[in-house]
Design an enzyme around this catalytic site. Structure first.
Site, PDB file in Angstrom:
ATOM      1  N   LYS A 146       0.828  -1.213   0.000  1.00  0.00           N
ATOM      2  CA  LYS A 146       0.000   0.000   0.000  1.00  0.00           C
ATOM      3  C   LYS A 146       0.858   1.257   0.000  1.00  0.00           C
ATOM      4  O   LYS A 146       0.634   2.181   0.771  1.00  0.00           O
ATOM      5  CB  LYS A 146      -0.980  -0.021   1.170  1.00  0.00           C
ATOM      6  CG  LYS A 146      -1.939  -1.209   1.108  1.00  0.00           C
ATOM      7  CD  LYS A 146      -3.003  -1.186   2.193  1.00  0.00           C
ATOM      8  CE  LYS A 146      -3.968  -2.359   2.084  1.00  0.00           C
ATOM      9  NZ  LYS A 146      -3.353  -3.685   2.317  1.00  0.00           N
ATOM     10  N   ARG A 147       1.827   1.302  -0.901  1.00  0.00           N
ATOM     11  CA  ARG A 147       2.708   2.452  -1.001  1.00  0.00           C
ATOM     12  C   ARG A 147       1.945   3.639  -1.561  1.00  0.00           C
ATOM     13  O   ARG A 147       0.997   3.478  -2.338  1.00  0.00           O
ATOM     14  CB  ARG A 147       3.904   2.137  -1.903  1.00  0.00           C
ATOM     15  CG  ARG A 147       4.817   1.035  -1.367  1.00  0.00           C
ATOM     16  CD  ARG A 147       5.343   1.359   0.018  1.00  0.00           C
ATOM     17  NE  ARG A 147       6.430   0.465   0.427  1.00  0.00           N
ATOM     18  CZ  ARG A 147       6.491  -0.134   1.611  1.00  0.00           C
ATOM     19  NH1 ARG A 147       5.540   0.012   2.516  1.00  0.00           N
ATOM     20  NH2 ARG A 147       7.531  -0.888   1.917  1.00  0.00           N
TER      21      ARG A 147
END
Lengths: 271, 271
Positions: A94-95
């Site tokens: 979930k960058r």
């Protein structure tokens, strides 16, 4: 082969199951006690037991980073690529950052860890998404309507008569998918929302968390999420598969759970 | 001392400057060639040269992860805590996940890396924020209105007459700040937005990117962002300080830039 091509091949092989590799040391069987590569060895057994039943594997980054097991995360992905080369790997990290920094996170996911796809948070807009999406052979899986209880706090806010998650989905389909490599995270806990997202994003694969402990709706997911019978979904199960048994039969039990899930999805899918 | 207490102490010492530790190996001075701890050694020199001028340091995670320098990130934070214990460290990793996974990212930031604060993406709502915020002595810095060109794509969408970033700011102030440890990311490129956010979040410190290459408005930031003269802001500069010179005088040049920025902010701040 690109991430999407690999995924399609696995759908055609009859599975829309994604197994999430979320190691919890304290739920491992006794045999891993004192093993200082316990995470890697546990993963390896789970992978070998389920590989023919899944369309992808999805290690969740935090589970490794919190216990300083980044090397075992890398070894796990390498093992999949070496031994089960048909199976794409999603790094669920979930960058979300911008420009050259987003480019560095792409490098982290695709080069350093060797993943085929990565999850990305779109809150900062195109500047976050495009540096990942320009890697045309890799998958970029955007948070859209997540499965958690508080997902609606922002994602369901209405803008010009449509919730935020629809604005995200439409931009993904219309502006970010030039390389055909965008997917969306859409939770199984929100089957009505899933139908609305499918309307505005007819082509994009959905990564679907929320089956299992979160009480997601498998029937509604398959009905509202598929793009065609047997296609369009990566339905994730992590703990339900990994910790089906904590005894010596953990790998067989994991296989049995993955098989049950695959067959339930097939029965619902109209294949 | 908590993150916020440390920050206040630094504000009282006369600085609202945050130096971002974003290593780019190809911009390092020649002396670091062939040094296999170049990142750590470069950071150490920058830290020592600027420590008395800043309110915090902010290493950006991707710059380390992309080049497999997580150990140097950890060593950098440890160095600050050992040698400059008054200075809080923000791990800028923009984490965003839910429940126990968010808890693991908190562990990554606060235990593994030893940071005093972490940046967090609020797209998934309370389930993301609260597992960080329950660490009462640590800072949780939420993306609100970011500085990048595409920030407005979603953040400025209007909901009931107010943009999304205002909904985020209000929830942060009213629902998530029980431990008094929430801050917001508000870009210097959006000074009008900053004034609106300050109205609904009168107490929350702002971490302010966008000064420098992004062309942010320092005067507008100080005027619209402070909570009191000399207080309320962590105004970030990364490349402008770090790469002020690529010669052997890089540390002195970095100090000079940090000093100039501190003094410009002081002159504007009404202290």
């Amino acid at each position: 082969m690109t991430f999407i091509e690999q995924l399609r091949q696995r759908w055609q092989a009859g599975t829309q199951v994604c197994v999430g590799l979320d190691p919890f040391l304290d739920r491992f069987p006794a045999r891993f006690e004192g093993d200082n590569l316990a995470i890697f060895h546990f993963n390896r057994d789970i992978i070998d037991a389920t590989a023919d039943l899944v369309c992808c594997f999805k290690p969740q980054f935090a589970h490794y980073a919190a216990v300083e097991a980044e090397a075992e995360l890398k070894a796990t992905i390498r093992y999949i690529k070496d031994v089960h080369p048909d199976l794409p790997v999603i790094l669920d990290s979930k960058r979300g950052d911008i420009g050259s920094t987003a480019g560095m996170y792409a490098r982290e996911a695709f080069e350093h860890y060797g993943a085929d796809a990565v999850t990305v948070n779109p809150y900062m807009g195109s500047d976050t998404v495009l540096p990942f999406a320009e890697h045309a052979d890799k998958g970029v899986i955007l948070l859209c309507r997540t499965s958690n209880p508080s997902a609606a706090e922002f994602q369901n806010l209405e803008i010009d008569g449509e919730p935020l998650y629809i604005h995200v989905a439409r931009r993904a389909q219309q502006h970010w998918n030039a390389n055909g490599n965008i997917s969306l995270v859409v939770g199984a806990t929100a089957p009505e929302e899933m139908a609305r997202i499918r309307d505005v994003a007819p082509d994009l694969p959905f990564l679907v968390p929320g089956i299992g402990a979160q009480g997601g709706d498998l029937e509604g997911t398959v009905r509202n999420g598929q793009t065609a019978p047997g296609e369009g979904l990566m339905i994730n199960s992590s703990r339900g598969v990994l910790y089906a048994s904590q005894g010596e039969d953990f790998a067989e039990a994991a296989r049995e759970e993955a098989l049950k899930l695959r067959d339930r999805i097939r029965a619902l899918s109209g294949v």
